[in-house]
Each structure stands twice: as structure tokens, then as C-alpha cells.
Design a protein around this motif. Structure first.
Motif, PDB file in Angstrom:
ATOM      1  N   GLN A  87     -22.055  12.296   5.210  1.00 20.68           N
ATOM      2  CA  GLN A  87     -22.725  13.609   5.318  1.00 20.68           C
ATOM      3  C   GLN A  87     -23.161  13.878   6.755  1.00 20.68           C
ATOM      4  N   PHE A  88     -23.753  12.887   7.399  1.00 22.20           N
ATOM      5  CA  PHE A  88     -24.214  13.047   8.777  1.00 22.20           C
ATOM      6  C   PHE A  88     -23.039  13.350   9.702  1.00 22.20           C
ATOM      7  N   THR A  89     -21.966  12.606   9.516  1.00 24.60           N
ATOM      8  CA  THR A  89     -20.769  12.810  10.339  1.00 24.60           C
ATOM      9  C   THR A  89     -20.209  14.208  10.130  1.00 24.60           C
ATOM     10  N   GLU A  90     -20.065  14.614   8.884  1.00 25.49           N
ATOM     11  CA  GLU A  90     -19.469  15.922   8.563  1.00 25.49           C
ATOM     12  C   GLU A  90     -20.343  17.089   9.028  1.00 25.49           C
ATOM     13  N   ARG A  91     -21.630  17.005   8.806  1.00 31.26           N
ATOM     14  CA  ARG A  91     -22.525  18.132   9.135  1.00 31.26           C
ATOM     15  C   ARG A  91     -22.879  18.248  10.609  1.00 31.26           C
ATOM     16  N   PHE A  92     -23.061  17.109  11.272  1.00 35.24           N
ATOM     17  CA  PHE A  92     -23.579  17.141  12.635  1.00 35.24           C
ATOM     18  C   PHE A  92     -22.568  16.732  13.707  1.00 35.24           C
ATOM     19  N   LEU A  93     -21.822  15.675  13.461  1.00 39.49           N
ATOM     20  CA  LEU A  93     -20.978  15.143  14.527  1.00 39.49           C
ATOM     21  C   LEU A  93     -19.631  15.846  14.665  1.00 39.49           C
ATOM     22  N   PRO A  95     -18.503  18.937  13.879  1.00 42.15           N
ATOM     23  CA  PRO A  95     -18.479  20.263  14.522  1.00 42.15           C
ATOM     24  C   PRO A  95     -18.661  20.199  16.042  1.00 42.15           C
ATOM     25  N   HIS A  96     -19.538  19.340  16.529  1.00 46.11           N
ATOM     26  CA  HIS A  96     -19.781  19.244  17.965  1.00 46.11           C
ATOM     27  C   HIS A  96     -18.634  18.516  18.671  1.00 46.11           C
ATOM     28  N   THR A  97     -18.027  17.571  17.993  1.00 49.01           N
ATOM     29  CA  THR A  97     -16.872  16.878  18.566  1.00 49.01           C
ATOM     30  C   THR A  97     -15.699  17.843  18.706  1.00 49.01           C
ATOM     31  N   ARG A  98     -15.490  18.668  17.702  1.00 48.10           N
ATOM     32  CA  ARG A  98     -14.411  19.673  17.779  1.00 48.10           C
ATOM     33  C   ARG A  98     -14.656  20.641  18.926  1.00 48.10           C
ATOM     34  N   GLU A  99     -15.884  21.089  19.067  1.00 47.23           N
ATOM     35  CA  GLU A  99     -16.218  22.018  20.157  1.00 47.23           C
ATOM     36  C   GLU A  99     -15.983  21.365  21.516  1.00 47.23           C
ATOM     37  N   ALA A 100     -16.416  20.129  21.666  1.00 48.16           N
ATOM     38  CA  ALA A 100     -16.200  19.416  22.929  1.00 48.16           C
ATOM     39  C   ALA A 100     -14.712  19.240  23.198  1.00 48.16           C
ATOM     40  N   SER A 101     -13.955  18.958  22.169  1.00 51.97           N
ATOM     41  CA  SER A 101     -12.507  18.794  22.316  1.00 51.97           C
ATOM     42  C   SER A 101     -11.860  20.083  22.818  1.00 51.97           C
ATOM     43  N   ARG A 102     -12.309  21.215  22.294  1.00 52.93           N
ATOM     44  CA  ARG A 102     -11.765  22.505  22.753  1.00 52.93           C
ATOM     45  C   ARG A 102     -12.070  22.725  24.233  1.00 52.93           C
ATOM     46  N   TYR A 103     -13.286  22.421  24.651  1.00 53.93           N
ATOM     47  CA  TYR A 103     -13.656  22.580  26.062  1.00 53.93           C
ATOM     48  C   TYR A 103     -12.842  21.640  26.953  1.00 53.93           C
ATOM     49  N   LEU A 104     -12.663  20.394  26.511  1.00 55.09           N
ATOM     50  CA  LEU A 104     -11.884  19.444  27.306  1.00 55.09           C
ATOM     51  C   LEU A 104     -10.427  19.881  27.424  1.00 55.09           C
ATOM     52  N   THR A 105      -9.871  20.392  26.330  1.00 54.92           N
ATOM     53  CA  THR A 105      -8.495  20.887  26.355  1.00 54.92           C
ATOM     54  C   THR A 105      -8.375  22.056  27.317  1.00 54.92           C
ATOM     55  N   LEU A 106      -9.318  22.977  27.280  1.00 56.15           N
ATOM     56  CA  LEU A 106      -9.316  24.115  28.194  1.00 56.15           C
ATOM     57  C   LEU A 106      -9.435  23.635  29.644  1.00 56.15           C
ATOM     58  N   HIS A 107     -10.338  22.703  29.893  1.00 55.71           N
ATOM     59  CA  HIS A 107     -10.521  22.162  31.241  1.00 55.71           C
ATOM     60  C   HIS A 107      -9.222  21.527  31.757  1.00 55.71           C
ATOM     61  N   GLN A 108      -8.575  20.729  30.901  1.00 61.45           N
ATOM     62  CA  GLN A 108      -7.324  20.081  31.307  1.00 61.45           C
ATOM     63  C   GLN A 108      -6.232  21.106  31.598  1.00 61.45           C
ATOM     64  N   GLU A 109      -6.159  22.135  30.782  1.00 59.01           N
ATOM     65  CA  GLU A 109      -5.149  23.174  30.996  1.00 59.01           C
ATOM     66  C   GLU A 109      -5.403  23.918  32.305  1.00 59.01           C
ATOM     67  N   LEU A 110      -6.650  24.236  32.583  1.00 60.26           N
ATOM     68  CA  LEU A 110      -6.986  24.904  33.842  1.00 60.26           C
ATOM     69  C   LEU A 110      -6.682  24.004  35.041  1.00 60.26           C
ATOM     70  N   ALA A 111      -6.964  22.721  34.919  1.00 59.72           N
ATOM     71  CA  ALA A 111      -6.705  21.793  36.015  1.00 59.72           C
ATOM     72  C   ALA A 111      -5.204  21.664  36.276  1.00 59.72           C
ATOM     73  N   ARG A 112      -4.404  21.678  35.207  1.00 58.27           N
ATOM     74  CA  ARG A 112      -2.956  21.590  35.352  1.00 58.27           C
ATOM     75  C   ARG A 112      -2.363  22.823  36.030  1.00 58.27           C
ATOM     76  N   SER A 113      -2.995  23.977  35.818  1.00 60.04           N
ATOM     77  CA  SER A 113      -2.452  25.205  36.388  1.00 60.04           C
ATOM     78  C   SER A 113      -3.103  25.561  37.717  1.00 60.04           C
ATOM     79  N   ASP A 114      -3.774  24.603  38.332  1.00 58.38           N
ATOM     80  CA  ASP A 114      -4.389  24.811  39.644  1.00 58.38           C
ATOM     81  C   ASP A 114      -5.340  25.999  39.675  1.00 58.38           C
ATOM     82  N   CYS A 115      -6.084  26.171  38.620  1.00 61.39           N
ATOM     83  CA  CYS A 115      -7.094  27.229  38.565  1.00 61.39           C
ATOM     84  C   CYS A 115      -8.450  26.627  38.892  1.00 61.39           C
TER      85      CYS A 115
END
Length: 127
Positions: A87-93, A95-115
């Protein structure tokens, strides 16, 4: 703030070194009185016998166990049911892990495109 963590050497308190971690908010806005007590509760909890170094066990009694036990202690004090690990993992961890993953993916994509990101004028003044 101060980060509490538990390992084979016992409970540690650190004011730095956790800048790359994900912060998971556990206190609802209507629980501001709990925020004032949080530090005292955590310090008291961390001194309990359960968190002595010799009790550490990598798979069953670890830092995750420490965090969940503290959350459940706070919940108990507020008359709420304890959370299981699932329950703790599903409710709290997750959702925040998914959000962090999206930000990291965006950061990596921007870094690859020299932005690069240029702060807005309001952000420059706040810095």
C-alpha cells in the motif's frame, strides 16, 4: 532539512548528501500541526531499540522498514490504519517515481538535442 536513514551501522542523520533523492510529501496541507511535531517524533522514534545496528537485516529490517514503521506510527497516533509495504509503495512511492522518471527522460532528451534552458526574468531575480 535533515534526512534520517537506517543501515547496518544504525540510524544516521544527514544535512547534506541527499540532494539527488526524491522527496515524497506525506503530510496533507490540513495537517500543519503535525509538521511542527514531526522532528521531535522522528528523533524519538529513531532512538528506539528496533533501530539499533545489530537489528539491521538487508531484506527484512532495513531503511524502507524504518520509513514505513515511522509513517505507520504517525498514522496510528492519528487513529488511522497502518499501511502495508504494498500500500505504501503504491500510494506514495510509485507516483513520485513515475514523475521523476518523466523529468529524467525529458532532461536526457534535451541534453541529447543540445538544448539548454534559459531562466525567465522572474527566476533570475529570485536566484
Amino acid at each position: 532539512g535533515v534526512v534520517y536513514n537506517y543501515d547496518q551501522e544504525g540510524v544516521h542523520r544527514a544535512g547534506s548528501g541527499w540532494e539527488q533523492c526524491i522527496s515524497v510529501p506525506l503530510v496533507q496541507p490540513d495537517m500543519s500541526e503535525l509538521l511542527q511535531q514531526w522532528d521531535d517524533l522522528l528523533e524519538e522514534f529513531s532512538l528506539e531499540e528496533a533501530w539499533l545496528p545489530h537489528r539491521y537485516e538487508e531484506q527484512q529490517h532495513n531503511c524502507y522498514t524504518f520509513a514505513l514503521a515511522f509513517v505507520n506510527r504517525v498514522r496510528q497516533g492519528r487513529g488511522r490504519e497502518p499501511l502495508s509495504k504494498a500500500q505504501f509503495t503504491e500510494r506514495f512511492l510509485i507516483p513520485h517515481t513515475r514523475e521523476a522518471s518523466r523529468y529524467l527522460t525529458l532532461h536526457q532528451e534535451l541534453a541529447r538535442s543540445d538544448c539548454y534552458v534559459v531562466p525567465l526574468p522572474e527566476q533570475e531575480q529570485d536566484s
